[in-house]
Design an enzyme around this catalytic site. Structure first.
Site, mmCIF file in Angstrom:
data_model
loop_
_atom_site.group_PDB
_atom_site.id
_atom_site.type_symbol
_atom_site.label_atom_id
_atom_site.label_comp_id
_atom_site.label_asym_id
_atom_site.label_seq_id
_atom_site.Cartn_x
_atom_site.Cartn_y
_atom_site.Cartn_z
ATOM 1 N N HIS B 317 0.814 -1.217 0.000
ATOM 2 C CA HIS B 317 0.000 0.000 0.000
ATOM 3 C C HIS B 317 0.845 1.264 0.000
ATOM 4 C CE1 HIS B 317 -3.383 -2.652 0.826
ATOM 5 N NE2 HIS B 317 -4.132 -1.658 0.410
ATOM 6 N N GLY B 318 2.037 1.182 0.491
ATOM 7 C CA GLY B 318 2.842 2.404 0.470
ATOM 8 C C GLY B 318 4.136 2.238 1.229
#
Lengths: 77, 452
Positions: B317-318
């Site tokens: 996700h990041g």
């Protein structure tokens, strides 16, 4: 005119709400369409009056809530 | 070109019209050209990156099929995996890894300016799934480079999924069937539902959430309300995007997989993940969880595989510790459910609250900010101060509540259930008003998952 138009808009919206709610309760398409027509007219009036967008959105969302009455019992509009 | 811009609507109309008049044997070329144009609108130079991924994985797929022994097949697979992972590491994780490394030695890293290609995490995963499937013998390698490029670049699902499998999408793209009337109706319903979710619900919630998460001294009650609103914002934002993608594809007669199924009604965390971003969960299940042993080699192995999957999912996700901790939080909860043999049934509220708490970590800019928000949440509340921070007037609050009440209707719409034309009309009016409101406000709330 300055008073009549807002009153007409309010009445049209009220009519739209009543038609939609009853159309939903009775599973009647005709009442639903009548509600839609009243709402369209109310919307045009509201645009002429220059009513703020968020209130128009609110009115439309309230109408959608009315359109969902009795949905759980399986009736379609 | 974001889905929520008038430009995309015009682009989609033009693509659908041209697709319908185009002879079937050229449709793949039309869709590929449209998809590359769509991607080039974000950044023309970064289109080369996606073409690089297409070239690499196409070549590796053919290499795997032609390789005579398993060892050579593995070399081709490794090349594809290393290429995709290297790309992700360079564009997405380089600064994060460098700052973590520098931090270990007590110095600070000045981040390099690296532009992340839009949808990089999605299309690399899609390309990897193809290569792994060819390696496993589940799929023959695609001979036609144009068909393969279209599978990776197909514009409705290029930027933020759903992450499609080649065996489901490729035959549809190559067959290029005429869209049927039911497909068109279904597509329009999905578009309406998706735009409503994004423009009405997510964009109405966004300003309130942003105010609270940007506050220097957040107040507990405001944090709770912001967390609740963010949980709906991110759901409607991403589910809305997925429905617009599905709807756009339906207009072309192509069916994409469903990505959400009312996740907040899940009664366990594992069920939540079977209903949230379903295409990513399925990807991790097939390509990470099961190869690590899955549920067939004892509970210890299953717990370890679960934790690995969720740590990777968090990182996917990041590049931030908040995402790692968010993944770990979900991993630990799922591992706890495995150890306690918790089955689906009761427990909806507890699952929703646990998911809600995790969103605070997900939305926070740093672990420090998340801790400040959690401590505010669990400290005595000062409700008047919280209300002042929210700056939510009566009309906005009623609008938000009324918009959230439409979620069951949107679900029925996305399930292709029949309803009155008046409902479609009012939904469309809502979308148009919200669109104008956003244009007038000058705010363009990009889809949250575009950053991943």
């Amino acid at each position: 005119m300055m008073i009549i138009l807002p009153v007409c808009v309010a009445l049209l919206f009220l009519a739209a709400l009543v038609f939609t709610a009853f159309g939903s309760l009775r599973a009647s398409s005709q009442l639903g369409y009548a509600g839609g027509a009243c709402f369209m007219l109310a919307l045009i009036g509201a645009l002429v009056l220059g009513i703020e967008g968020k209130y128009l959105l609110l009115a439309a969302l309230v109408l959608l809530c009315a359109a969902q009455i009795r949905r759980r019992s399986g009736h379609e509009l | 070109m974001s889905f929520d811009t008038p430009g995309y609507v015009l682009f989609l109309c033009a693509a659908v019209l041209l697709y319908r008049v185009c002879p079937r044997r050229f449709r793949w070329a039309l869709l590929l050209a449209a998809s590359l144009f769509f991607y080039a609108c974000w950044s023309p130079p970064l289109t080369l990156v996606i073409l690089g991924v297409v070239g690499l994985t196409y070549g590796c797929g053919l290499g795997i099929e032609k390789a005579r022994d398993r060892k050579r097949k593995k070399v081709w697979l490794f090349m594809a995996a290393a290429g995709c992972a290297g790309l992700l590491i360079w564009f997405k994780y380089f600064n994060f890894l460098a700052s973590a490394l520098y931090g270990m030695f007590g110095s600070t890293w000045t981040p390099w300016s690296i532009l992340l290609p839009v949808g990089c995490s999605f299309y690399t995963f899609q390309a990897l799934s193809y290569v792994i499937d060819v390696y496993r013998g589940r799929l023959p390698a695609v001979r036609h480079p144009g068909h393969y490029a279209l599978y990776i670049c197909f514009f409705p699902q290029l930027v933020a999924g759903p992450i499609e499998r080649a065996d489901a999408l490729l035959p549809q793209l190559t067959a290029a069937q005429n869209p049927t009337r039911p497909d068109t109706v279904r597509g329009l319903k999905l578009l309406l539902s998706g735009y409503f979710r994004k423009l009405v619900i997510a964009d109405l919630a966004a300003p309130v959430v942003n105010r609270v998460f940007a506050a220097a001294n957040p107040e507990g009650s405001a944090v709770l309300l912001a967390a609740i609103l963010f949980s709906f914002q991110i759901y409607c934002d991403f589910a809305g995007y997925s429905e617009i993608a599905q709807g756009s594809a339906y207009l072309l007669g192509i069916r994409l997989r469903r990505n959400f199924d009312r996740p907040y009604l899940a009664s366990t965390m594992r069920a939540f993940w079977r209903r949230w971003h379903m295409s990513l969960t399925a990807w991790f299940t097939d390509y990470v969880y099961i190869p690590l042993g899955g549920s067939r080699q004892g509970k210890g192995r299953q717990v370890a595989a679960t934790l690995v999957v969720f740590l990777l999912s968090g990182l996917w996700h990041g590049a931030n510790w908040t995402f790692v901790l968010w993944g770990l939080w979900h991993g630990l909860l799922c591992a706890g459910e495995i150890l306690l043999n918790r089955k689906e049934g009761k427990g909806w509220f507890v699952t929703a609250v646990l998911a809600l708490l995790s969103w605070v970590m997900f939305r926070a800019q740093s672990v420090g900010q998340a801790m400040t928000l959690y401590s505010a949440l669990f400290s005595p509340w000062n409700v008047p101060a919280g209300l002042a921070l929210l700056q939510l007037d009566g009309a906005d609050a009623v609008c938000l509540a009324a918009a959230l009440m439409q979620l069951p209707l949107l679900h029925r719409l996305s399930q292709n259930e029949k309803t009155n034309d008046m409902v479609y009309f009012v939904l469309a009016v809502c979308v148009l008003i919200a669109w104008f409101l956003r244009a007038a406000g000058g705010g363009a709330g990009a889809f949250i998952y575009f950053q991943f």
